[in-house]
Design a protein around this motif. Structure first.
Motif, PDB file in Angstrom:
ATOM      1  N   SER A   1       0.838  -1.204   0.000  1.00  0.00           N
ATOM      2  CA  SER A   1       0.000   0.000   0.000  1.00  0.00           C
ATOM      3  C   SER A   1       0.875   1.256   0.000  1.00  0.00           C
ATOM      4  O   SER A   1       0.538   2.252  -0.644  1.00  0.00           O
ATOM      5  N   LEU A   2       1.994   1.209   0.687  1.00  0.00           N
ATOM      6  CA  LEU A   2       2.891   2.357   0.694  1.00  0.00           C
ATOM      7  C   LEU A   2       3.506   2.561  -0.681  1.00  0.00           C
ATOM      8  O   LEU A   2       3.614   3.687  -1.166  1.00  0.00           O
ATOM      9  N   LEU A   3       3.882   1.466  -1.321  1.00  0.00           N
ATOM     10  CA  LEU A   3       4.461   1.538  -2.663  1.00  0.00           C
ATOM     11  C   LEU A   3       3.472   2.165  -3.638  1.00  0.00           C
ATOM     12  O   LEU A   3       3.822   3.040  -4.424  1.00  0.00           O
ATOM     13  N   ASP A   4       2.200   1.737  -3.558  1.00  0.00           N
ATOM     14  CA  ASP A   4       1.157   2.323  -4.409  1.00  0.00           C
ATOM     15  C   ASP A   4       1.029   3.812  -4.167  1.00  0.00           C
ATOM     16  O   ASP A   4       0.963   4.613  -5.096  1.00  0.00           O
ATOM     17  N   LEU A   5       0.976   4.172  -2.894  1.00  0.00           N
ATOM     18  CA  LEU A   5       0.812   5.572  -2.521  1.00  0.00           C
ATOM     19  C   LEU A   5       1.954   6.416  -3.082  1.00  0.00           C
ATOM     20  O   LEU A   5       1.744   7.486  -3.651  1.00  0.00           O
ATOM     21  N   LEU A   6       3.179   5.917  -2.940  1.00  0.00           N
ATOM     22  CA  LEU A   6       4.343   6.666  -3.384  1.00  0.00           C
ATOM     23  C   LEU A   6       4.385   6.771  -4.903  1.00  0.00           C
ATOM     24  O   LEU A   6       4.678   7.835  -5.445  1.00  0.00           O
TER      25      LEU A   6
ATOM     26  N   VAL B   1       4.363  10.217  -7.120  1.00  0.00           N
ATOM     27  CA  VAL B   1       5.360  10.604  -8.113  1.00  0.00           C
ATOM     28  C   VAL B   1       4.690  10.847  -9.460  1.00  0.00           C
ATOM     29  O   VAL B   1       4.984  11.824 -10.151  1.00  0.00           O
ATOM     30  N   ALA B   2       3.748   9.961  -9.827  1.00  0.00           N
ATOM     31  CA  ALA B   2       3.028  10.133 -11.092  1.00  0.00           C
ATOM     32  C   ALA B   2       2.307  11.475 -11.098  1.00  0.00           C
ATOM     33  O   ALA B   2       2.325  12.200 -12.100  1.00  0.00           O
TER      34      ALA B   2
END
Lengths: 374, 153
Positions: free
Chosen positions: B105-110, B114-115
Motif C-alpha cells: 500500500s505504501l508503494l502504491d501511494l508513493l 510521483v506520477a
C-alpha cells in the motif's frame, strides 16, 4: 547516492502505468537514456487508421480517425502574469503527417502564420489532454449510389478499445437517429431499435457508453448480443438538442434551445441549460452555475476545462458551435460558427466578439514561436 | 515487541502488528530467523523511521487496539496526503525501501504521488525536478526529437 535515473525498471513502470496520457509517457521517456530504454512508446497500442466496415470487396471503406484535444502551456519556470494556454486538436493517424484541427469543429488549419514551426516540438510545453474525438472517414472515394454505411459518417462516434488494441467497440448515431454498434470482428453495423426518439448524443464515460435521445432520456448501452439499454435518467422538457459532457468527473447534459431561422436548415442557438445527473432518482437536475468550469460543445466531441487553469478568464460559460453556417471552406476562419454563452447572465455571441476567450484557440500564441524556451 | 536496526545503526522498537505490515519482516519472523534485533541493511534510519510511521498508521483495523490505531478512512487519506509531501530525494529512497520491505500500500501511494508530480510537466521540468542529467547521445537526441514533435501538414 544513487539518483532517479537509476530507478529499477519495475518501479519506473509502476509509476509510468499511473500516467494517463500519451504525452506524459513521452515526457517521461525522453528524460534520460535508461528511462527511454525501460518505458515503452505506448502502453496501449492502438492501430491507427484501422478500417471499420470492410465492404466485401468494394474499393472504398471507412476508417476511424482519432484526434486528441490538448491544452498547451508554458512550463512554470517562465514568468507569466496571466495563464496562457493554447487549445488545439491534433490528428496523428499517420506519423509525420499531423493535422491541426479547430478544437470545436472539423475545420483544419492549413494556413499557418509565418515563422510558425511546422515541425512542432511539443515536448517544450506542458501538455494536458482534455479529450478525444473519433471521426469516420472514407478510405477512398465512395462510388455514388452507395447509401447506407457511408451516410452514417455524419454522426457522433464514441469508441472503446481493450488495452491490447485488438478488441474494440464503436458506437455511433446512424442517419436514421438510431444507435449503431460495430464490434471488432463484425461484418456490418448493428442497429439498435430500442430508443423511441432519435438519439442526440453519445459519450464514453467511466467505462460505459451513455446515449441521450432528443427528449433527454438517457440510457447506458451494455455491449452484448443483443446490446441492452438501461435507463439512467428520464426525459426533460424544453430545448431542441441534448449533449452529454464530462466535467470534473461528473456527467452533465446540456440542453440547447434553437431559434429556427429557416426551419430544419439553419438553426441558431439562443439558450443553454445545464443539468447534472441524480443517479439515485434517475433524473437530470438543472444546475444554475458551473463555477470555475467551462464546457465545450464541439461538432464531434465535448470536453471541459477549469477556467482559472485554462485562460485566466471567468468560468461558468459554454463554447458552442452553430449549425447556422455553411461550411464551404474558403471564407471560413478559425472562429466561423463558434460562439460562447455565459451562464451567469445569458449573454452570448460569436467567439470573435470575445477576444479573451477566442485567443486560446487561434492564432497560435506568441510563446509557441519563441526560441527562448528552454 | 520487535526491534529493527537500520543500515546506519539506528534501532526502532515496534509492536508485532505493525512489523507484519512489512511483508519482508513478516516472512523473516515466520521463518524463525527473527532474533531480538532484526537487521535491515538496505535501508537507512531516516527512511526506515518513515516506513514504520506509515505502518503504524495503517495497521489493519481488525487487529488495532481501540483509540490508538483506528482512524476513519477520510482521516487516513488526509494523513497519507500529508505524508507524501516530501522532496524527490526522500521519495526515491522511500520507494526503494517500500519495495524492499514489501509494503504494497505504501508503494502504491508513493508511485501515485510521483506520477501526480509528473503529470502535465515537460521533459525538462521532470529532469529538473528529479535532478536527472540529459545523457542522450546526439543520435539518440534526434530520435527523441522525432517522437516529440508533430509535423504539420
Amino acid at each position: 547516492m544513487a539518483g532517479w535515473s537509476q530507478l529499477p525498471k519495475d518501479l519506473l513502470l509502476l509509476i509510468a502505468q499511473r500516467l494517463n496520457t500519451r504525452f506524459d509517457l513521452l515526457s517521461l521517456r525522453s528524460v534520460c537514456s535508461s528511462w527511454h530504454a525501460f518505458i515503452p512508446y505506448s502502453l496501449h497500442p492502438l492501430p491507427s487508421r484501422f478500417p471499420i466496415l470492410p465492404t466485401n470487396g468494394n474499393s472504398w471503406g471507412l476508417y476511424l480517425s482519432s484526434r486528441r484535444i490538448l491544452c498547451l502551456r508554458l512550463p512554470e519556470s517562465h514568468c507569466q502574469s496571466t495563464i496562457n494556454s493554447w487549445l488545439i486538436k491534433v490528428e496523428e493517424d499517420v506519423p509525420d503527417m499531423a493535422h491541426l484541427v479547430n478544437p470545436l469543429s472539423t475545420f483544419q488549419f492549413r494556413h499557418f502564420p509565418p515563422n510558425f514551426p511546422k515541425n512542432f516540438e511539443f515536448s517544450r510545453f506542458r501538455v494536458f489532454e482534455l479529450g478525444r474525438e473519433y471521426v469516420l472517414q472514407y478510405m477512398n472515394h465512395r462510388p455514388s449510389g452507395e447509401a447506407d454505411e457511408g451516410s452514417l459518417h455524419k454522426g457522433k462516434v464514441t469508441f472503446s478499445c481493450a488495452s491490447n488494441g485488438d478488441d474494440f467497440v464503436m458506437l455511433t448515431i446512424h442517419v436514421s437517429g438510431k444507435l449503431a454498434l460495430f464490434r471488432h470482428g463484425n461484418k456490418k453495423l448493428t442497429l439498435i431499435d430500442d430508443m423511441s426518439s432519435p438519439c442526440d448524443d453519445l459519450i464514453f464515460f467511466k467505462g460505459e457508453f451513455y446515449a441521450v435521445d432528443n427528449t433527454g432520456r438517457t440510457v447506458v448501452v451494455a455491449i452484448g448480443s443483443p446490446p441492452v439499454l438501461s435507463l439512467v435518467a428520464d426525459s426533460v422538457s424544453g430545448g431542441n438538442k441534448k449533449s452529454l459532457v464530462e466535467s470534473n468527473g461528473e456527467l452533465l447534459m446540456v440542453d440547447t434551445y434553437f431559434d429556427q431561422v429557416i426551419h430544419g436548415i439553419m438553426e441558431r442557438a439562443v439558450q443553454f441549460k445545464v443539468f447534472k445527473l441524480d443517479q439515485m432518482k434517475r433524473v437530470w437536475v438543472e444546475i444554475e452555475n458551473l463555477g470555475d468550469r467551462i464546457l465545450f460543445l464541439g461538432e464531434k466531441s465535448t470536453f471541459s476545462a477549469v477556467a482559472s487553469e485554462f485562460c485566466g478568464c471567468a468560468g461558468n460559460c459554454i463554447y458552442y458551435t452553430n449549425s447556422f453556417f455553411f461550411p464551404c471552406g474558403q471564407e471560413d476562419d478559425a472562429y466561423t460558427g463558434l460562439g460562447i454563452f455565459n451562464l451567469e447572465n445569458g449573454n452570448m455571441g460569436p467567439l470573435s466578439s470575445f477576444p479573451d476567450y477566442a485567443k486560446v484557440i487561434w492564432p497560435p500564441p506568441a510563446w509557441v514561436y519563441s526560441d527562448n524556451i528552454v | 515487541m520487535i526491534t529493527l536496526k537500520s543500515s546506519d545503526g539506528e534501532t526502532f522498537d515496534l509492536d508485532e502488528v505493525v512489523a507484519v505490515e512489512m511483508k519482508t519482516i513478516k516472512n523473516m519472523m515466520e521463518d524463525g530467523c527473527a532474533e531480538s534485533v532484526i537487521p535491515v541493511p538496505n535501508v537507512e534510519g531516516k527512511i526506515l523511521g518513515k516506513v514504520i510511521e506509515y505502518c503504524k498508521k495503517h495497521v489493519k483495523k481488525s487487529t488495532a487496539k481501540a483509540e490508538e490505531h483506528s482512524l476513519s478512512d477520510a482521516d487516513l487519506k488526509a494523513w497519507d496526503s500529508d505524508f507524501i509531501k516530501l522532496d524527490p530525494a526522500t521519495l526515491f529512497d522511500l520507494i526503494r525501501a517500500a519495495k524492499h520491505l514489501d509494503v504494497n500500500s505504501l508503494l502504491d501511494l508513493l508511485c501515485q504521488a510521483v506520477a501526480d508530480m509528473i503529470k502535465g510537466k515537460s521533459t525538462e521540468e521532470i529532469r529538473n525536478l528529479f535532478n536527472i542529467e540529459n545523457d542522450f547521445t546526439p543520435e539518440e537526441e534526434q530520435e527523441i526529437l522525432r517522437e516529440n514533435q508533430w509535423v504539420f501538414h
